[in-house]
Design an enzyme around this catalytic site. Structure first.
Site, PDB file in Angstrom:
ATOM      1  N   CYS A 111       0.818  -1.221   0.000  1.00 42.10           N
ATOM      2  CA  CYS A 111       0.000   0.000   0.000  1.00 42.10           C
ATOM      3  C   CYS A 111       0.849   1.268   0.000  1.00 42.10           C
ATOM      4  O   CYS A 111       0.331   2.365  -0.215  1.00 42.10           O
ATOM      5  CB  CYS A 111      -0.957  -0.009   1.180  1.00 42.10           C
ATOM      6  SG  CYS A 111      -2.106  -1.381   1.118  1.00 42.10           S
ATOM      7  N   HIS A 234      -2.809   7.498   1.894  1.00 33.13           N
ATOM      8  CA  HIS A 234      -3.328   6.197   1.441  1.00 33.13           C
ATOM      9  C   HIS A 234      -4.679   5.972   2.127  1.00 33.13           C
ATOM     10  O   HIS A 234      -4.809   6.151   3.339  1.00 33.13           O
ATOM     11  CB  HIS A 234      -2.330   5.096   1.806  1.00 33.13           C
ATOM     12  CG  HIS A 234      -2.915   3.727   1.726  1.00 33.13           C
ATOM     13  ND1 HIS A 234      -3.595   3.279   0.623  1.00 33.13           N
ATOM     14  CD2 HIS A 234      -2.948   2.707   2.636  1.00 33.13           C
ATOM     15  CE1 HIS A 234      -4.013   2.048   0.851  1.00 33.13           C
ATOM     16  NE2 HIS A 234      -3.640   1.677   2.060  1.00 33.13           N
ATOM     17  N   ASN A 264     -10.175   0.265   0.235  1.00 31.08           N
ATOM     18  CA  ASN A 264      -8.711   0.355   0.182  1.00 31.08           C
ATOM     19  C   ASN A 264      -8.234  -0.253  -1.145  1.00 31.08           C
ATOM     20  O   ASN A 264      -8.348  -1.460  -1.346  1.00 31.08           O
ATOM     21  CB  ASN A 264      -8.149  -0.418   1.384  1.00 31.08           C
ATOM     22  CG  ASN A 264      -6.633  -0.452   1.425  1.00 31.08           C
ATOM     23  OD1 ASN A 264      -5.963  -0.154   0.443  1.00 31.08           O
ATOM     24  ND2 ASN A 264      -6.097  -0.836   2.568  1.00 31.08           N
TER      25      ASN A 264
HETATM   26  O1  UT7 Z   1      -3.404  -0.619   3.659  1.00 29.05           O
HETATM   27  C1  UT7 Z   1      -3.126  -1.093   4.903  1.00 29.05           C
HETATM   28  C2  UT7 Z   1      -4.021  -2.267   5.082  1.00 29.05           C
HETATM   29  N1  UT7 Z   1      -4.697  -2.487   6.291  1.00 29.05           N
HETATM   30  C3  UT7 Z   1      -5.300  -1.589   7.096  1.00 29.05           C
HETATM   31  O2  UT7 Z   1      -5.250  -0.425   6.975  1.00 29.05           O
HETATM   32  C4  UT7 Z   1      -6.117  -2.169   8.205  1.00 29.05           C
HETATM   33  C5  UT7 Z   1      -5.921  -1.488   9.518  1.00 29.05           C
HETATM   34  N2  UT7 Z   1      -6.866  -2.004  10.492  1.00 29.05           N
HETATM   35  C6  UT7 Z   1      -8.164  -1.674  10.461  1.00 29.05           C
HETATM   36  O3  UT7 Z   1      -8.598  -0.894   9.645  1.00 29.05           O
HETATM   37  C7  UT7 Z   1      -9.047  -2.246  11.552  1.00 29.05           C
HETATM   38  O4  UT7 Z   1      -8.249  -2.974  12.461  1.00 29.05           O
HETATM   39  C8  UT7 Z   1     -10.170  -3.150  11.000  1.00 29.05           C
HETATM   40  C9  UT7 Z   1     -11.190  -2.310  10.245  1.00 29.05           C
HETATM   41  C10 UT7 Z   1      -9.590  -4.222  10.079  1.00 29.05           C
HETATM   42  C11 UT7 Z   1     -10.901  -3.862  12.148  1.00 29.05           C
HETATM   43  O5  UT7 Z   1     -11.406  -2.906  13.042  1.00 29.05           O
HETATM   44  P1  UT7 Z   1     -11.123  -3.060  14.610  1.00 29.05           P
HETATM   45  O6  UT7 Z   1     -11.839  -1.955  15.272  1.00 29.05           O
HETATM   46  O7  UT7 Z   1      -9.637  -3.128  14.790  1.00 29.05           O
HETATM   47  O8  UT7 Z   1     -11.833  -4.422  14.941  1.00 29.05           O
HETATM   48  P2  UT7 Z   1     -11.213  -5.705  15.613  1.00 29.05           P
HETATM   49  O9  UT7 Z   1     -10.305  -6.432  14.674  1.00 29.05           O
HETATM   50  O10 UT7 Z   1     -10.667  -5.299  16.953  1.00 29.05           O
HETATM   51  O11 UT7 Z   1     -12.494  -6.589  15.820  1.00 29.05           O
HETATM   52  C12 UT7 Z   1     -13.528  -6.193  16.714  1.00 29.05           C
HETATM   53  C13 UT7 Z   1     -14.661  -7.204  16.583  1.00 29.05           C
HETATM   54  C14 UT7 Z   1     -14.202  -8.650  16.639  1.00 29.05           C
HETATM   55  O12 UT7 Z   1     -15.188  -9.386  17.313  1.00 29.05           O
HETATM   56  P3  UT7 Z   1     -14.984  -9.821  18.845  1.00 29.05           P
HETATM   57  O13 UT7 Z   1     -13.726 -10.626  18.846  1.00 29.05           O
HETATM   58  O14 UT7 Z   1     -14.849  -8.526  19.597  1.00 29.05           O
HETATM   59  O15 UT7 Z   1     -16.211 -10.575  19.156  1.00 29.05           O
HETATM   60  C15 UT7 Z   1     -14.208  -9.079  15.194  1.00 29.05           C
HETATM   61  O16 UT7 Z   1     -14.390 -10.458  15.041  1.00 29.05           O
HETATM   62  O17 UT7 Z   1     -15.294  -7.030  15.303  1.00 29.05           O
HETATM   63  C16 UT7 Z   1     -15.370  -8.307  14.645  1.00 29.05           C
HETATM   64  N3  UT7 Z   1     -15.323  -8.097  13.203  1.00 29.05           N
HETATM   65  C17 UT7 Z   1     -16.404  -7.843  12.470  1.00 29.05           C
HETATM   66  N4  UT7 Z   1     -17.696  -7.707  12.793  1.00 29.05           N
HETATM   67  C18 UT7 Z   1     -18.561  -7.436  11.795  1.00 29.05           C
HETATM   68  C19 UT7 Z   1     -14.218  -8.116  12.395  1.00 29.05           C
HETATM   69  N5  UT7 Z   1     -14.597  -7.866  11.135  1.00 29.05           N
HETATM   70  C20 UT7 Z   1     -15.937  -7.698  11.148  1.00 29.05           C
HETATM   71  C21 UT7 Z   1     -16.882  -7.422  10.140  1.00 29.05           C
HETATM   72  N6  UT7 Z   1     -18.172  -7.276  10.519  1.00 29.05           N
HETATM   73  N7  UT7 Z   1     -16.540  -7.252   8.859  1.00 29.05           N
END
Ligand code: UT7
Length: 307
Positions: A111, A234, A264
C-alpha cells in the site's frame, strides 16, 4: 531538476459491491463497516485486470497532461495484484499505450507502493536520467481477498490511478521512507494464497508511523503542518486518517478522503484521490501537498510535492 505532475488519471471498474451486498457473503453489517472503516462500497473488476485498468488511467493522465505516449521515457507500475508475473505490468501497459521509447518495470511496496514508485521517478528525474515519467498504481485486490474472511474482505477494492511527471528546474520535492521487515507477518499474501492481516496491529502501526514520518518530512523542509494545503493519505480506513489529523493537529478538511466509494485500493488509492482533487479544481499552482503511504512490509513514508 524536480518532477512536476502535469497529468493525472484514474479508473475504477463499473461493477461494485456495497456493504449490503457483503452482508450476504459474510457475517457483517453496513453499520459495522461504516463505523469501523468509513467504507460504503468498493469496485470489483469483472472484465478488467490490473493491466486494463492501468492502461485506462494512464491514457487519461497522458491526455490530461498533453503528453504524447512516445515522449514517455520511463513507466513505473506499482502493483501487488498483477495479471501475470511475466512480462511485468509496465511492459504490457507500454505495449497498449504505444510508449515505444519507455523503459518499464514494476515495483511492489504494497500500500506504500505508489509513494515508492513516485519517489523512484523523482530520483531518476533528479539524476537527469529521464525527464518524462509515467507512474501508475493499479490493483485487482478482489482476486487476492478471501471472501470468507470478514476481517479483510470488507476492506479492499479494485482500481487504478496514474500521474505523469515532467522534469523542470523549479519546484519543491522531498521524501521520507521506511521499511521494517521484522513486522512483516502483520500483513501477508503468498503468491498462491489470499491476504491475511492482523488488523489491530496494522492499525496501531499506521496511526503511529504516519504522523511520525510526516513530521520528519516537515522538519527536513522546515515547514509546519499548517503550511501544507492538503495531506493525500493512502485510503485504508477513515479512523486512521482521523487519528493522523489529531496527532498532527490539522483540521480534517485538509485530508481529502474517498474511501467511502472505493475502499482500500492499495497502491492505486493516492493517485485516484489526487485525480479526483484535480477534477474538482481544488488544486492550485504552488500548493504544497504531502502524500503519505503505509502498508505491508511493513513500509511507510511521506513525500512533499509542489503542485
Ligand atoms: O493498507 C493497509 C491495510 N490495512 C489496514 O489499513 C487495516 C488497519 N486495520 C483496520 O482498519 C481495523 O483494524 C479493521 C477495520 C480491520 C478492524 O477494526 P477493529 O476496530 O480493529 O476491529 P477488531 O479487529 O478489533 O475486531 C472487533 C470485533 C471482533 O469481534 P470480537 O472478537 O470482539 O467478538 C471481530 O471479530 O469485530 C469483529 N469483526 C467484524 N464484525 C462485523 C471483524 N470484522 C468484522 C466485520 N463485521 N466485517
Amino acid at each position: 531538476m524536480v518532477g512536476r505532475i502535469c497529468g493525472t488519471g484514474a479508473y475504477a471498474p463499473p461493477v461494485f459491491a456495497s456493504n449490503e451486498d457483503l452482508e450476504n457473503v459474510v457475517d457483517t453489517s453496513d453499520t459495522w463497516i461504516r463505523e469501523r472503516t468509513g467504507i460504503a462500497r468498493r469496485h470489483i473488476a469483472v472484465e478488467d485486470t490490473a493491466v486494463t485498468m492501468a492502461v485506462k488511467a494512464a491514457r487519461q493522465a497522458l491526455a490530461n497532461g498533453k503528453i504524447d505516449p512516445e515522449a514517455v521515457e520511463l513507466i513505473l507500475v506499482s502493483t501487488i495484484s498483477p495479471e501475470r508475473v511475466l512480462p511485468c505490468t509496465a511492459c504490457e501497459v507500454q505495449k497498449q499505450l504505444g510508449a515505444v521509447q519507455a523503459v518499464c518495470f514494476d515495483l511492489n511496496a504494497a500500500c506504500a507502493g505508489f509513494l515508492y514508485a513516485y519517489n523512484t521517478a523523482q530520483a531518476y528525474i533528479r539524476s537527469g536520467m529521464y525527464k518524462t515519467v509515467l507512474v501508475i498504481g493499479t490493483e485487482q485486490l478482489s482476486k487476492l481477498v478471501d471472501w470468507t474472511d470478514r476481517n479483510t474482505c470488507i476492506l479492499f477494492g479494485d482500481g487504478a490511478g496514474a500521474v505523469v511527471l515532467t522534469g523542470e528546474e523549479n519546484g519543491r520535492y522531498n521524501m521520507t521512507a521506511h521499511s521494517d521487515g521484522r513486522k512483516g507477518e502483520a500483513l501477508t499474501c503468498r503468491t498462491d494464497g489470499k491476504i491475511k492481516m492482523d488488523g489491530r496491529e496494522v492499525f496501531r502501526f499506521a496511526v503511529k508511523s504516519v504522523p511520525e514520518c510526516i513530521r520528519e518530512l516537515l522538519e527536513r523542509e522546515q515547514l509546519l503542518a499548517e503550511d501544507i494545503d492538503y495531506f493525500v493519505l493512502h485510503q485504508a480506513n477513515r479512523r486512521i486518517v482521523e487519528a493522523v489529523t489529531k496527532r498532527l493537529n490539522v483540521p480534517l478538511e485538509r485530508f481529502p478522503m474517498n474511501l467511502e466509494e472505493y475502499g482500500n485500493t492499495s497502491s492505486a488509492s493516492i493517485p485516484i484521490l489526487l485525480h479526483e482533487m484535480k477534477q474538482k479544481g481544488i488544486l492550485k499552482p504552488g500548493m504544497k501537498l504531502v502524500f503519505a503511504g503505509f502498508g505491508a512490509g511493513l513500509s511507510w513514508g511521506a513525500s512533499l510535492t509542489e503542485w
